[in-house]
Design a protein around this motif. Sequence first.
Motif, PDB file in Angstrom:
ATOM      1  N   UNK A  15       0.808  -1.199   0.000  1.00  0.00           N
ATOM      2  CA  UNK A  15       0.000   0.000   0.000  1.00  0.00           C
ATOM      3  C   UNK A  15       0.851   1.262   0.000  1.00  0.00           C
ATOM      4  N   UNK A  16       0.303   2.317   0.483  1.00  0.00           N
ATOM      5  CA  UNK A  16       0.878   3.652   0.407  1.00  0.00           C
ATOM      6  C   UNK A  16       2.301   3.703   0.978  1.00  0.00           C
ATOM      7  N   UNK A  17       3.231   4.179   0.145  1.00  0.00           N
ATOM      8  CA  UNK A  17       4.610   4.373   0.565  1.00  0.00           C
ATOM      9  C   UNK A  17       5.445   3.113   0.592  1.00  0.00           C
ATOM     10  N   UNK A  18       4.856   1.924   0.263  1.00  0.00           N
ATOM     11  CA  UNK A  18       5.624   0.678   0.280  1.00  0.00           C
ATOM     12  C   UNK A  18       6.097   0.348  -1.133  1.00  0.00           C
ATOM     13  N   UNK A  19       6.772  -0.775  -1.278  1.00  0.00           N
ATOM     14  CA  UNK A  19       7.252  -1.203  -2.585  1.00  0.00           C
ATOM     15  C   UNK A  19       6.148  -1.821  -3.428  1.00  0.00           C
ATOM     16  N   UNK A  20       5.040  -2.172  -2.810  1.00  0.00           N
ATOM     17  CA  UNK A  20       3.939  -2.828  -3.522  1.00  0.00           C
ATOM     18  C   UNK A  20       2.706  -1.939  -3.470  1.00  0.00           C
ATOM     19  N   UNK A  21       2.151  -1.626  -4.634  1.00  0.00           N
ATOM     20  CA  UNK A  21       0.973  -0.758  -4.741  1.00  0.00           C
ATOM     21  C   UNK A  21       1.156   0.540  -3.965  1.00  0.00           C
ATOM     22  N   UNK A  22       2.233   1.276  -4.218  1.00  0.00           N
ATOM     23  CA  UNK A  22       2.512   2.491  -3.435  1.00  0.00           C
ATOM     24  C   UNK A  22       1.500   3.598  -3.652  1.00  0.00           C
ATOM     25  N   UNK A  23       0.690   3.492  -4.716  1.00  0.00           N
ATOM     26  CA  UNK A  23      -0.278   4.546  -4.986  1.00  0.00           C
ATOM     27  C   UNK A  23      -1.560   4.417  -4.196  1.00  0.00           C
ATOM     28  N   UNK A  24      -1.720   3.378  -3.434  1.00  0.00           N
ATOM     29  CA  UNK A  24      -2.943   3.200  -2.651  1.00  0.00           C
ATOM     30  C   UNK A  24      -3.032   4.241  -1.531  1.00  0.00           C
ATOM     31  N   UNK A  25      -4.260   4.536  -1.080  1.00  0.00           N
ATOM     32  CA  UNK A  25      -4.445   5.498  -0.002  1.00  0.00           C
ATOM     33  C   UNK A  25      -4.068   4.912   1.354  1.00  0.00           C
ATOM     34  N   UNK A  26      -4.197   3.605   1.493  1.00  0.00           N
ATOM     35  CA  UNK A  26      -3.964   2.929   2.769  1.00  0.00           C
ATOM     36  C   UNK A  26      -2.624   2.209   2.742  1.00  0.00           C
ATOM     37  N   UNK A  27      -2.066   2.073   3.954  1.00  0.00           N
ATOM     38  CA  UNK A  27      -0.892   1.213   4.136  1.00  0.00           C
ATOM     39  C   UNK A  27      -1.331   0.015   4.976  1.00  0.00           C
ATOM     40  N   UNK A  28      -1.043  -1.184   4.482  1.00  0.00           N
ATOM     41  CA  UNK A  28      -1.489  -2.405   5.168  1.00  0.00           C
ATOM     42  C   UNK A  28      -0.284  -3.178   5.699  1.00  0.00           C
ATOM     43  N   UNK A  29      -0.370  -3.489   6.988  1.00  0.00           N
ATOM     44  CA  UNK A  29       0.698  -4.199   7.677  1.00  0.00           C
ATOM     45  C   UNK A  29       0.185  -5.578   8.098  1.00  0.00           C
ATOM     46  N   UNK A  30       0.830  -6.680   7.674  1.00  0.00           N
ATOM     47  CA  UNK A  30       0.371  -8.011   8.088  1.00  0.00           C
ATOM     48  C   UNK A  30       0.693  -8.281   9.558  1.00  0.00           C
TER      49      UNK A  30
END
Length: 331
Positions: A15-30
């Motif tokens: 999600x947002x700011x990560x290496x995967x799908x950085x354009x998303x509004x949310x950041x998801x942490x497992x």
Amino acid sequence: MAAAKWSWERNHIAGRGSDTLPGAKWLFQPLRTGRGCVGVVGIIRDEPGPLLTPDQQRLLDALADQAALAVERVNLARDLHHARLQAETDRLRSALLTSISHDLRTPLASILGSATSLRSQAAVLDAPTKESLLGTIIEEADRLNRFIGNLLDMTRLESGALKPNTSLAELSDVIGAALRRATRILADHRVVVDLPPGLPLVSLDMVLFEQVLFNVLDNAAKHAPAGSVIAVTVRRDADTVTLSISDQGEGIPQADAERVFEKFYRAGGPDRRRPGTGLGLAICRGFVEAMGGTIRAGNRPDGKGAMITISLPVPVQAEMPDEDTMPAGPA
């Protein structure tokens, strides 16, 4: 939600700011555990720019680890509970099959043997022998009937279908009914009843409580030697009426005092066990507790024999009127 799904399936931040799908509004942490991902936590912020500072990211990682551990503990507790239930189910199934195979086949064999003898040798058998064979058929059929009744009673208890029809009753009436019903199984014993006058009425379901007393009397008759005394004693103790049934058998090992109320459990080693399903006392506890009482097992104060004690509360309105204080009738 694509980022959340990817984070869940890959067990990696997305999600947002990560290496995967950085354009998303949310950041998801497992939420990671040793057994894999157990959940995903998402965060969002309306302001542009990096979502988290390095310190905030470390805090999120720590919180995610703690949340994952908490979820893992809940999952482990649930798995352990299911494992115990499965083990108990397997044990009860095995005990039921063993009980059915023994407690159905044994009386059936006696019934079939006696009936076959009556049919094939009727012409040569004398009257006392025929009477003995008929008595065996009746006795074993009654044993089968008790066995099936116990299974049905336990089914009612476990399904929650049991609703006692309680009313105020005199214990002497229920005790008398249970003793009359148990006449055959108590034939080889001497029954002593100690029932003091002036006992209060108690709130109970007379049908269920009679079954409780019958089961306890049946149990005592199985474990007490022929010719011995089975005592039925009732006492009043403040707001409680206590009924005890004791025998002069081998008694109950202290370690088994609570276990005798478990389904299909029979105290003693295989060489000491008497015929029975192991359901009688379990049913007694279910019935007594449904009527607001308690039941416990132990040994007589002198240590010579088992004693089952039932305690019932005395309702406020249940005091028996004394003859001297009863209101006079019309003149």
